[in-house]
Scaffold this active site. Structure first.
Site, PDB file in Angstrom:
ATOM      1  CG  PHE A  23      12.096  84.446  25.691  1.00  0.00           C
ATOM      2  CD1 PHE A  23      13.513  84.746  25.482  1.00  0.00           C
ATOM      3  CD2 PHE A  23      11.348  84.695  26.849  1.00  0.00           C
ATOM      4  CE1 PHE A  23      13.904  85.521  26.473  1.00  0.00           C
ATOM      5  CE2 PHE A  23      12.215  85.444  27.971  1.00  0.00           C
ATOM      6  CZ  PHE A  23      13.274  85.859  27.648  1.00  0.00           C
ATOM      7  CB  SER A  24      10.620  78.578  25.063  1.00  0.00           C
ATOM      8  OG  SER A  24      11.716  78.162  25.513  1.00  0.00           O
ATOM      9  CD1 TRP A  72      18.636  82.245  29.591  1.00  0.00           C
ATOM     10  CD2 TRP A  72      18.734  84.338  29.609  1.00  0.00           C
ATOM     11  NE1 TRP A  72      17.606  82.745  28.939  1.00  0.00           N
ATOM     12  CE2 TRP A  72      17.534  84.068  29.372  1.00  0.00           C
ATOM     13  CE3 TRP A  72      19.123  85.717  29.929  1.00  0.00           C
ATOM     14  CZ2 TRP A  72      16.705  85.246  28.906  1.00  0.00           C
ATOM     15  CZ3 TRP A  72      18.090  86.943  29.566  1.00  0.00           C
ATOM     16  CH2 TRP A  72      16.961  86.585  29.248  1.00  0.00           C
ATOM     17  CD1 TRP A 103      22.030  80.054  27.408  1.00  0.00           C
ATOM     18  CD2 TRP A 103      22.845  78.959  29.281  1.00  0.00           C
ATOM     19  NE1 TRP A 103      20.924  79.575  28.395  1.00  0.00           N
ATOM     20  CE2 TRP A 103      21.487  79.123  29.502  1.00  0.00           C
ATOM     21  CE3 TRP A 103      23.678  78.827  30.205  1.00  0.00           C
ATOM     22  CZ2 TRP A 103      20.990  79.067  30.768  1.00  0.00           C
ATOM     23  CZ3 TRP A 103      23.192  78.249  31.597  1.00  0.00           C
ATOM     24  CH2 TRP A 103      21.703  78.221  31.637  1.00  0.00           C
ATOM     25  CG  MET A 104      20.615  74.150  24.817  1.00  0.00           C
ATOM     26  SD  MET A 104      20.792  72.555  23.963  1.00  0.00           S
ATOM     27  CE  MET A 104      21.384  71.644  25.491  1.00  0.00           C
ATOM     28  CG  ASN A 105      17.627  78.460  28.170  1.00  0.00           C
ATOM     29  OD1 ASN A 105      17.927  79.051  27.815  1.00  0.00           O
ATOM     30  ND2 ASN A 105      16.257  78.647  28.474  1.00  0.00           N
ATOM     31  CG  ASP A 106      13.503  76.654  28.032  1.00  0.00           C
ATOM     32  OD1 ASP A 106      14.379  76.188  28.871  1.00  0.00           O
ATOM     33  OD2 ASP A 106      12.524  77.166  28.003  1.00  0.00           O
ATOM     34  CD  GLU A 120       9.870  79.702  33.218  1.00  0.00           C
ATOM     35  OE1 GLU A 120       9.985  80.898  33.165  1.00  0.00           O
ATOM     36  OE2 GLU A 120      10.762  78.989  33.162  1.00  0.00           O
ATOM     37  CD1 TRP A 130      14.822  77.897  34.753  1.00  0.00           C
ATOM     38  CD2 TRP A 130      16.636  79.289  34.256  1.00  0.00           C
ATOM     39  NE1 TRP A 130      14.802  78.202  33.431  1.00  0.00           N
ATOM     40  CE2 TRP A 130      15.895  78.889  33.386  1.00  0.00           C
ATOM     41  CE3 TRP A 130      18.030  80.017  34.401  1.00  0.00           C
ATOM     42  CZ2 TRP A 130      16.264  79.325  31.973  1.00  0.00           C
ATOM     43  CZ3 TRP A 130      18.422  80.434  33.051  1.00  0.00           C
ATOM     44  CH2 TRP A 130      17.546  80.284  31.924  1.00  0.00           C
TER      45      TRP A 130
HETATM   46  C1  FRU Z   1      11.968  78.597  30.940  1.00  0.00           C
HETATM   47  C2  FRU Z   1      12.256  79.741  30.291  1.00  0.00           C
HETATM   48  C3  FRU Z   1      11.135  80.019  29.082  1.00  0.00           C
HETATM   49  C4  FRU Z   1      11.733  81.206  28.468  1.00  0.00           C
HETATM   50  C5  FRU Z   1      13.122  80.771  28.095  1.00  0.00           C
HETATM   51  C6  FRU Z   1      13.938  82.026  27.899  1.00  0.00           C
HETATM   52  O1  FRU Z   1      13.371  77.904  30.975  1.00  0.00           O
HETATM   53  O2  FRU Z   1      12.372  80.819  31.375  1.00  0.00           O
HETATM   54  O3  FRU Z   1      10.018  80.514  29.975  1.00  0.00           O
HETATM   55  O4  FRU Z   1      10.901  81.287  27.217  1.00  0.00           O
HETATM   56  O5  FRU Z   1      13.293  80.065  29.185  1.00  0.00           O
HETATM   57  O6  FRU Z   1      15.336  81.567  27.602  1.00  0.00           O
END
Ligand code: FRU
Length: 528
Positions: free
Chosen positions: A112-113, A80, A53-56, A231, A321
């Site tokens: 976190f980010s 996540w 998994w990857m996000n920001d 965010e 999301w």
């Molecule tokens: C945004 C977020 C950030 C947080 C991160 C957690 O997508 O919710 O606010 O730091 O993802 O993975």
């Protein structure tokens, strides 16, 4: 992500179990085999992790010939959880080398980010002037408390040490995250913009040494009224189009839900920043959307791009999301958007953020099989495309049209039996649209298959340019000089590669149409 960590309470347990299973059956993510990156839906010119998994995007910074891309990463599963910073570097924003996880989840908190800067003068005292440290500023996310911490690398981001005096900003807040730091030359200090997510505002802090931070001011609530949280803020000066050397400031923030295309999305404010406060040019409730599609979130701009280059470039997480954890990809989930270079363009009395695909992408064009025409009627152009059997799953398309059409017209891509993704223009409005209602698999989320619209300025008489990038599982479209952008994931069948024009195109002239097949950045060869 909406409202802190609560939403993730259930997936967390699932992720843990899934993580255990995965870790015994596949190789380590930092050593992808050459044969990987050919799975169904695998993006061929977008960054995606080999697995999991990857996000920001996080910590985007340029140093010594390398663009660093850190990113929110779960080393243990395809949903996540266990948030850490994954890491990759690229010489050209296209070809990425995977590196080991840079910052790992710690007992009691996740990573976190956040952002990264090069501390050129060693203001932090945590490196040396000869070898300026790369400093990451991130949120340490504990249950019920989010605080800002720093970590230092003296080997070009390969390894980090957490600063022993962490956290550097701790208000005892549950929803306080995503610090973006930059050097503010006029004040000779560092500025941090950070989100008070649930309070719908951002705070600005200043520091001389990246360790001690002083609160300067706050901004918000502002813009879209329906947001549940804010965010991933970013604040940067952007060159104003047509006025060399002149800049205005852009403050970008993201909404975890209820954005323009449904689910998560970003908005921005144009204004002035005097080193203490941000003042928007427009009334406080005016909303400008970053991207009118569903799949562009948490964008972040690169720090420390050399002045000779001068560009402000960002990428966004190409997901939403609302359904991110359910998209039908395996063994990875999520890609980053193509890198986009930013400017400000005047629309009426207002400045609008304009995004343009970086020129580096042109390297991916494959000369063989390119399609080109100019000065044809819509019907002629449609017939020529059909005759030439234009097709491909990795494409760049540029089209300039002019006229006064009365009916919608556009391009259909990733066409196959009962499948297509339509990108077009509706003269009434006028509007740019992307319709993914017949684009392929949409079964994982009710409401995935729908149409998205972006307003276009002015009438079409003066001409309109459309610029598309089509990858294995995404379409990004830029129009109106980059002020109307729609980014959307799609999950078509591999064999759905057709391209055609739709609409009557009454009174339309195709001034120019270029269609390029693109190569894969992972395999350096054409796909078909
Ligand atoms: C945004 C977020 C950030 C947080 C991160 C957690 O997508 O919710 O606010 O730091 O993802 O993975």
């Amino acid at each position: 992500m909406v409202v802190g960590m609560k939403i993730h309470a259930t997936p967390f347990v699932g992720t843990l179990l899934l993580g255990l299973v995965i870790s015994c059956s596949v190789e380590k993510p930092d050593r992808p085999m050459a044969s990987r990156y050919d799975e169904r839906y695998r993006p061929q010119f977008h960054f995606s992790p080999a697995e999991n998994w990857m996000n920001d995007p996080n910590g985007l910074v340029y140093l010594a010939g390398e663009y660093h891309l850190f990113y929110q990463y779960n080393p243990e599963g395809t949903r996540w959880g266990h948030m850490s910073w994954g890491h990759a570097v690229s010489p050209d924003l296209l070809h990425w080398e995977h590196l080991p996880v840079a910052l790992s989840e710690q007992p009691g908190y996740m990573i976190f980010s956040g952002s990264a800067v090069i501390d050129w003068n060693n203001s932090s005292g945590l490196g040396t002037v000869e070898t300026p440290p790369l400093v990451a500023i991130f949120t340490a996310a504990a249950e019920g408390n989010q605080s800002q911490s720093i970590a230092v690398s003296q080997d070009r981001g390969r390894t980090f040490k957490e600063y022993p005096g962490n956290p550097v900003v701790d208000l005892g807040e549950a929803d306080f995250r995503d610090p973006k730091v930059f050097w503010y030359e006029p004040g000779q200090e560092w500025i941090m913009v950070v989100s008070m997510a649930a309070a719908l505002k951002v705070q600005f802090y200043a520091s001389k040494d990246l360790r001690q931070w002083q609160l300067l001011s706050e901004f918000g609530p502002a813009g879209a009224q329906q947001k549940p949280n804010w965010e991933c803020p970013d604040l940067f000066p952007v060159l104003v189009d047509g006025q060399p050397g002149v800049t205005r400031w852009v403050l970008k923030v993201d909404l975890g839900a209820n954005a323009i295309a449904g689910g998560s999305g970003g908005e921005y404010f144009v204004g002035g920043f005097d080193g203490k406060e941000f003042r928007p040019d427009s009334p406080i409730d005016v909303v400008h959307w970053v991207d009118y599609g569903p799949d562009f979130y948490a964008s972040q701009s690169w720090s420390d791009i050399p002045a000779e280059d001068g560009r402000r470039i960002w990428v966004g997480w190409m997901n939403n999301w609302a359904y991110a954890q359910d998209i039908p990809t395996h063994p990875w989930r999520s890609a980053q958007s193509i890198p986009r270079s930013l400017s400000l363009k005047k629309r009426g009395e207002n400045w609008r953020l304009a995004q343009e695909p970086v020129v580096e992408l042109q390297q991916l064009r494959i000369a063989e099989g390119a399609f080109y025409l100019e000065g044809k009627s819509w019907k002629e152009a449609a017939a020529e495309i059909e005759r030439a059997r234009v097709a491909g799953d990795l494409l760049e398309i540029r089209m300039s049209v002019s006229g006064s059409p009365r009916k919608p017209f556009g391009l259909s891509v990733r066409e196959g039996e009962q499948e297509e993704t339509r990108v077009g223009v509706q003269p009434e409005g006028p509007l740019l649209f992307l319709d993914r209602s017949e684009s392929g698999d949409a079964s994982f989320y009710n409401g995935f298959g729908r149409r998205f619209e972006a307003p276009l300025s002015g009438s079409l008489d003066g001409g309109l340019d459309l610029h598309l990038f089509v990858d294995s599982s995404s379409v990004e479209v830029f129009a109106d000089d980059g002020t109307a952008v729609i980014t959307a994931q799609i999950f078509p069948r591999r064999e759905s590669t057709g391209v055609s024009l739709f609409g009557e195109g009454d009174d339309l002239v195709v001034d120019r149409l270029e269609i390029w097949k693109l190569g894969s950045v992972w395999r350096e060869t054409a796909r078909d």
